[in-house]
Design a protein around this motif. Structure first.
Motif, PDB file in Angstrom:
ATOM      1  N   ASN A 157      72.501  -6.220 -91.471  1.00 39.79           N
ATOM      2  CA  ASN A 157      71.128  -6.259 -90.978  1.00 39.79           C
ATOM      3  C   ASN A 157      70.992  -5.333 -89.781  1.00 39.79           C
ATOM      4  O   ASN A 157      71.651  -5.531 -88.759  1.00 39.79           O
ATOM      5  N   ALA A 158      70.145  -4.325 -89.889  1.00 39.26           N
ATOM      6  CA  ALA A 158      69.987  -3.331 -88.822  1.00 39.26           C
ATOM      7  C   ALA A 158      69.454  -3.946 -87.535  1.00 39.26           C
ATOM      8  O   ALA A 158      69.691  -3.417 -86.439  1.00 39.26           O
ATOM      9  N   ASN A 159      68.748  -5.076 -87.652  1.00 32.80           N
ATOM     10  CA  ASN A 159      68.172  -5.725 -86.467  1.00 32.80           C
ATOM     11  C   ASN A 159      69.146  -6.684 -85.791  1.00 32.80           C
ATOM     12  O   ASN A 159      68.816  -7.280 -84.754  1.00 32.80           O
ATOM     13  N   GLY A 160      70.335  -6.837 -86.358  1.00 31.17           N
ATOM     14  CA  GLY A 160      71.359  -7.691 -85.746  1.00 31.17           C
ATOM     15  C   GLY A 160      70.974  -9.153 -85.688  1.00 31.17           C
ATOM     16  O   GLY A 160      71.275  -9.850 -84.722  1.00 31.17           O
ATOM     17  N   LYS A 161      70.297  -9.640 -86.720  1.00 32.49           N
ATOM     18  CA  LYS A 161      69.861 -11.030 -86.730  1.00 32.49           C
ATOM     19  C   LYS A 161      70.988 -11.960 -87.184  1.00 32.49           C
ATOM     20  O   LYS A 161      71.885 -11.564 -87.913  1.00 32.49           O
ATOM     21  N   GLN A 163      72.667 -14.756 -89.380  1.00 28.56           N
ATOM     22  CA  GLN A 163      72.548 -15.005 -90.815  1.00 28.56           C
ATOM     23  C   GLN A 163      73.422 -16.191 -91.202  1.00 28.56           C
ATOM     24  O   GLN A 163      74.539 -16.336 -90.716  1.00 28.56           O
TER      25      GLN A 163
END
Length: 314
Positions: A157-161, A163
């Motif tokens: 995830n590019a947004n670093g969320k 998971q």
């Protein structure tokens, strides 16, 4: 034995298993006596202290010897890992679990053979089947059945969320000829197909993979790892016998103890263990409450404490 020759092989196997267990305990007792004498003579010797620490670790693992009581506990095992819903995230988690169990088998000196593996669409695996050979492998692994939950910062995830991912583990014993399983040929549907996994030109260009369905129980097993269709069929039949044996164990558990039967079933949403890598590191077994803060060590195969706690509870 003379009155019942058919029982002789099973009885000799049980005798051999008991002798092995006793010899392990006698060896520990002898080591303890020798190290006690050495420690009295040289309490500050680093080698003696190191040997005592190693003996403590062996003694800790030896607790398992007294806790195996089911007929198949001394057998090898088949272990199946299935990625849950969630695409790449879940498939990557399934691959992490596959490595964790492979490392655990290395720690115990077991052999770990890939029977079948389906790679993920982008990364990881959709599922994998291991055949784990070694004394008491099934006894160790039988309580790993269930859903395993991972919480982490997603590397995809590019947004670093953060998971959450799920994968399921199923285990059944590698039964041998001493455990009788009756299979009627009329109850089987056998399909062949072309292998989709690794294995070389021959494996991928012939219909060598085998799928066997046991119609009365709707139990399906597949094998595509061997070179020939005959070899794959033999391994698939062995897996089927083992799975049917496990189903019989579950049936008996349902009759004897509903709570134990529920523990043996895989159901999404009722995970047995949580692996948290963010915002803190913690692996916790939901059933026993056993916790470890070194998540990396657990994912590298340090699972014995979780397994021991479950065996003791049983």
């Amino acid at each position: 034995m003379w009155n019942n020759p058919d029982n002789a092989r099973a009885l000799l196997q049980k005798k051999s298993s008991l002798e092995k267990s006793l010899n392990e305990l006698y060896s520990l007792e002898n080591d303890l006596k020798n190290l006690s004498e050495l420690y009295q003579m040289a309490p500050d010797d680093k080698d003696v202290i190191s040997d005592i620490e190693k003996l403590a670790e062996k003694a800790h693992k030896a607790k398992f010897i007294t806790l195996f009581h089911e007929p198949a506990d001394n057998n090898g095992a088949f272990l199946f890992i299935q990625a849950g819903a969630g695409g790449t995230e879940a498939q990557d988690w399934a691959q992490m679990l596959s490595r964790m169990y492979a490392r655990w088998t290395e720690r115990h000196g077991f052999s770990c053979e890939v029977i079948e593996e389906h790679e993920g669409d982008t990364a990881g695996i959709k599922n994998i089947t291991y055949r784990i050979s070694g004394d008491r492998a099934y006894g160790w692994l039988k309580n790993e059945i269930g859903v395993h939950r991972l919480v982490r910062i997603s590397p995809f995830n590019a947004n670093g969320k953060r998971q959450t991912s799920f994968a399921s583990v199923d285990v059944w014993p590698d039964v041998d000829d001493t455990i009788e399983i009756e299979i009627n040929e009329k109850d089987l549907r056998i399909d062949t197909y072309r292998s989709s996994g690794a294995g070389g030109q021959h494996v991928n260009k012939t219909d060598s993979a085998v799928r066997i369905t046991h119609l009365p129980t709707n139990t399906v097993v597949t094998c595509q790892n061997e070179r020939s269709q005959i070899q794959n069929k033999e391994m698939a039949m062995k897996m089927l016998r083992s799975k049917l044996y496990e189903l019989e164990l579950q049936k008996r558990a349902e009759e004897e103890n509903a709570a134990l039967a529920a523990q043996k079933k895989i159901e999404w949403g009722s995970q047995i263990r949580n692996y948290v890598l963010y915002p803190y590191q913690l692996v916790k077994d939901v059933r026993t409450g056993v916790e470890k803060t070194d998540s990396n060590a657990v994912l590298d195969g340090d699972l014995d404490d979780f397994m021991l706690a479950l065996l003791q509870r049983e």
